[in-house]
Design a protein around this motif. Sequence first.
Motif, mmCIF file in Angstrom:
data_model
loop_
_atom_site.group_PDB
_atom_site.id
_atom_site.type_symbol
_atom_site.label_atom_id
_atom_site.label_comp_id
_atom_site.label_asym_id
_atom_site.label_seq_id
_atom_site.Cartn_x
_atom_site.Cartn_y
_atom_site.Cartn_z
ATOM 1 N N LYS A 49 0.834 -1.213 0.000
ATOM 2 C CA LYS A 49 0.000 0.000 0.000
ATOM 3 C C LYS A 49 0.865 1.258 0.000
ATOM 4 C CE LYS A 49 -4.154 -1.872 2.077
ATOM 5 N NZ LYS A 49 -4.821 -2.149 3.351
ATOM 6 N N ALA A 50 1.873 1.261 0.857
ATOM 7 C CA ALA A 50 2.735 2.442 0.955
ATOM 8 C C ALA A 50 3.462 2.687 -0.366
ATOM 9 C CB ALA A 50 3.743 2.259 2.088
ATOM 10 N N PHE A 51 3.936 1.616 -0.965
ATOM 11 C CA PHE A 51 4.669 1.740 -2.232
ATOM 12 C C PHE A 51 3.757 2.310 -3.321
ATOM 13 C CE2 PHE A 51 6.109 0.053 -6.315
ATOM 14 C CZ PHE A 51 7.413 0.494 -6.318
ATOM 15 N N LEU A 52 2.552 1.737 -3.447
ATOM 16 C CA LEU A 52 1.632 2.188 -4.493
ATOM 17 C C LEU A 52 1.248 3.658 -4.282
ATOM 18 C CD1 LEU A 52 -0.710 -0.943 -4.761
ATOM 19 C CD2 LEU A 52 1.161 -0.311 -6.283
ATOM 20 N N ALA A 53 1.034 4.016 -3.016
ATOM 21 C CA ALA A 53 0.640 5.400 -2.733
ATOM 22 C C ALA A 53 1.740 6.371 -3.148
ATOM 23 C CB ALA A 53 0.331 5.552 -1.249
ATOM 24 N N ARG A 54 2.991 5.999 -2.854
ATOM 25 C CA ARG A 54 4.085 6.912 -3.199
ATOM 26 C C ARG A 54 4.279 7.013 -4.707
ATOM 27 N NH1 ARG A 54 8.925 5.636 0.937
ATOM 28 N NH2 ARG A 54 7.553 4.838 2.551
ATOM 29 N N VAL A 55 4.150 5.849 -5.383
ATOM 30 C CA VAL A 55 4.317 5.882 -6.844
ATOM 31 C C VAL A 55 3.194 6.717 -7.462
ATOM 32 C CG1 VAL A 55 4.268 4.489 -8.956
ATOM 33 C CG2 VAL A 55 5.583 3.702 -6.987
ATOM 34 N N GLU A 57 1.477 9.175 -6.159
ATOM 35 C CA GLU A 57 1.678 10.594 -5.888
ATOM 36 C C GLU A 57 2.720 11.197 -6.838
ATOM 37 O OE1 GLU A 57 2.761 11.342 -1.774
ATOM 38 O OE2 GLU A 57 3.643 13.249 -2.459
ATOM 39 N N LYS A 58 3.830 10.472 -6.982
ATOM 40 C CA LYS A 58 4.889 10.963 -7.879
ATOM 41 C C LYS A 58 4.397 11.007 -9.323
ATOM 42 C CE LYS A 58 8.874 11.346 -5.518
ATOM 43 N NZ LYS A 58 9.614 10.183 -5.002
ATOM 44 N N ALA A 59 3.672 9.938 -9.730
ATOM 45 C CA ALA A 59 3.228 9.843 -11.120
ATOM 46 C C ALA A 59 2.237 10.958 -11.440
ATOM 47 C CB ALA A 59 2.609 8.474 -11.387
ATOM 48 N N LEU A 60 1.363 11.270 -10.506
ATOM 49 C CA LEU A 60 0.411 12.369 -10.733
ATOM 50 C C LEU A 60 1.154 13.691 -10.873
ATOM 51 C CD1 LEU A 60 -2.540 11.428 -8.347
ATOM 52 C CD2 LEU A 60 -2.575 11.503 -10.845
ATOM 53 N N GLY A 61 2.214 13.831 -10.125
ATOM 54 C CA GLY A 61 3.045 15.026 -10.230
ATOM 55 C C GLY A 61 3.694 15.133 -11.602
ATOM 56 N N GLU A 62 3.944 13.980 -12.204
ATOM 57 C CA GLU A 62 4.604 13.946 -13.519
ATOM 58 C C GLU A 62 3.635 14.313 -14.636
ATOM 59 O OE1 GLU A 62 7.875 12.870 -14.468
ATOM 60 O OE2 GLU A 62 8.347 13.154 -12.357
ATOM 61 N N VAL A 63 2.328 14.167 -14.408
ATOM 62 C CA VAL A 63 1.347 14.403 -15.466
ATOM 63 C C VAL A 63 1.556 15.782 -16.078
ATOM 64 C CG1 VAL A 63 -1.109 14.736 -15.928
ATOM 65 C CG2 VAL A 63 -0.352 12.851 -14.487
ATOM 66 N N VAL A 64 1.683 16.757 -15.209
ATOM 67 C CA VAL A 64 1.831 18.124 -15.687
ATOM 68 C C VAL A 64 3.116 18.264 -16.508
ATOM 69 C CG1 VAL A 64 2.062 20.515 -14.946
ATOM 70 C CG2 VAL A 64 0.633 18.925 -13.647
ATOM 71 N N ARG A 65 4.161 17.658 -15.978
ATOM 72 C CA ARG A 65 5.459 17.763 -16.644
ATOM 73 C C ARG A 65 5.417 17.161 -18.059
ATOM 74 N NH1 ARG A 65 10.833 16.349 -16.263
ATOM 75 N NH2 ARG A 65 10.474 14.208 -15.635
ATOM 76 N N VAL A 66 4.811 15.986 -18.143
ATOM 77 C CA VAL A 66 4.727 15.313 -19.439
ATOM 78 C C VAL A 66 3.930 16.164 -20.413
ATOM 79 C CG1 VAL A 66 3.836 13.289 -20.644
ATOM 80 C CG2 VAL A 66 4.923 13.012 -18.434
ATOM 81 N N LYS A 67 2.823 16.695 -19.932
ATOM 82 C CA LYS A 67 1.960 17.515 -20.793
ATOM 83 C C LYS A 67 2.695 18.775 -21.260
ATOM 84 C CE LYS A 67 -2.705 16.385 -19.383
ATOM 85 N NZ LYS A 67 -3.688 16.692 -18.367
ATOM 86 N N THR A 68 3.384 19.397 -20.323
ATOM 87 C CA THR A 68 4.089 20.622 -20.655
ATOM 88 C C THR A 68 5.088 20.368 -21.782
ATOM 89 O OG1 THR A 68 4.011 21.086 -18.312
ATOM 90 C CG2 THR A 68 5.339 22.572 -19.637
ATOM 91 N N LYS A 69 5.770 19.262 -21.661
ATOM 92 C CA LYS A 69 6.798 18.962 -22.669
ATOM 93 C C LYS A 69 6.181 18.820 -24.053
ATOM 94 C CE LYS A 69 10.783 17.296 -20.346
ATOM 95 N NZ LYS A 69 11.623 16.187 -19.970
ATOM 96 N N SER A 70 5.048 18.121 -24.146
ATOM 97 C CA SER A 70 4.467 17.926 -25.463
ATOM 98 C C SER A 70 3.801 19.212 -25.954
ATOM 99 C CB SER A 70 3.477 16.759 -25.452
ATOM 100 O OG SER A 70 2.622 16.893 -24.353
ATOM 101 N N ALA A 71 3.277 20.020 -25.049
ATOM 102 C CA ALA A 71 2.557 21.228 -25.451
ATOM 103 C C ALA A 71 3.497 22.308 -25.997
ATOM 104 C CB ALA A 71 1.769 21.785 -24.268
ATOM 105 N N ASP A 72 4.697 22.391 -25.436
ATOM 106 C CA ASP A 72 5.556 23.485 -25.916
ATOM 107 C C ASP A 72 6.398 23.076 -27.129
ATOM 108 O OD1 ASP A 72 8.049 23.258 -23.243
ATOM 109 O OD2 ASP A 72 7.693 22.040 -25.000
ATOM 110 N N GLY A 73 5.998 21.998 -27.748
ATOM 111 C CA GLY A 73 6.623 21.596 -29.001
ATOM 112 C C GLY A 73 8.016 21.032 -28.851
ATOM 113 N N SER A 74 8.364 20.646 -27.646
ATOM 114 C CA SER A 74 9.676 20.064 -27.417
ATOM 115 C C SER A 74 9.814 18.773 -28.221
ATOM 116 C CB SER A 74 9.831 19.777 -25.917
ATOM 117 O OG SER A 74 10.732 18.737 -25.723
ATOM 118 N N THR A 75 11.034 18.534 -28.711
ATOM 119 C CA THR A 75 11.235 17.335 -29.533
ATOM 120 C C THR A 75 11.475 16.096 -28.668
ATOM 121 O OG1 THR A 75 13.538 17.977 -29.688
ATOM 122 C CG2 THR A 75 12.147 18.488 -31.590
ATOM 123 N N VAL A 76 11.672 16.320 -27.373
ATOM 124 C CA VAL A 76 11.912 15.182 -26.485
ATOM 125 C C VAL A 76 10.634 14.379 -26.341
ATOM 126 C CG1 VAL A 76 12.715 14.463 -24.189
ATOM 127 C CG2 VAL A 76 13.522 16.616 -25.183
#
Length: 305
Positions: A49-55, A57-76
């Motif tokens: 449970k603790a492991f899944l909760a931490r993953v 939380e981190k993954a939800l934090g990444e959502v914005v980052r992933v979106k930002t990268k694709s939205a600003d036309g980054s080639t990465v």
Amino acid sequence: MFDALANGFRQAKNRLAGLTELNEQNIDTALREVRLSLLEADVELGVVKAFLARVKEKALGEVVRVKTKSADGSTVKVSAGDQFIKICHDELVAFMTAEGPAITFAEKGPTGIMMVGLQGSGKTTTTSKLAHYLTREEKKKPLLVAADMQRPAAVEQLQVLGRSLKIPVFNIPGETPLEICKKAREEARAKGYDVIIYDTAGRLAIDAPLMDELGAIKDAVKPENIFLVVDSMIGQDAVKVSKGFHDRLELTGVVLTKLDGDARGGAALSVKEVTGAPVRFIGVGEGADKFEEFRPEGMASRVLG
Ligand code: GDP
């Protein structure tokens, strides 16, 4: 040795294949696969449970980052699967990483290492493997102490192992384990051994007389290190046994043995989280060389491919 775990993470990654975005829904789908494999690998429920909760939380934090990268036309190109696996990797490592070195050496005089464990865990074998490791990797001159007077053959077994590795074994027939350990210290000082490894008594279960004996030895010889040897094949019980010993003796580490067998390896992930004592070494076979320092990074890379 960590196949069950590896399988689940692979499935989770497959679920995210082709996606470039992590969102709550696909994170949950991936986590369901991970959850199953953690349980199947005998990881303790609270740890799952603790492991899944931490993953999550981190993954939800990444959502914005992933979106930002694709939205600003980054080639990465960021694949959701890779992103997710990276988060799992970092969390796995965080769950298992310990502070300080595997072995603490005394600043002055011989270093004490007390080995404790239940009968059949591999304690005597591991004691000799550790001595071999210290001579080979650390260029130390260890003295083995046969203080397991509980199992009749244990003393002879350690003597045979010591002879084959050319490492001396100290014992006084008929003496109490406590006296043997005390005298071994004098012997080590007099003869210039720099590490003393005490092979203490095991029993079939944790009981008061065993803990009293071990507590008395600990108080008398004040070892810098106390390692619990646990058989990984006993699954979730490995964590219970670790907690029982740690509560009484304040272990400095755990050695998980028989990871070469069909143990599902979940204890490697659970032990530190539940008990506070980290896994320091693993046993991966019967031979003297089948003993390794436990490396969380290596284990996580193995599991996550
Ligand atoms: P003790 O009662 O805890 O002192 O246990 P022993 O040291 O006598 O070990 C019990 C058995 O487990 C022996 O047959 C050992 O060879 C075996 N053993 C110990 N460690 C390992 C390991 O890492 N892998 C395998 N396959 N066998 C092991």
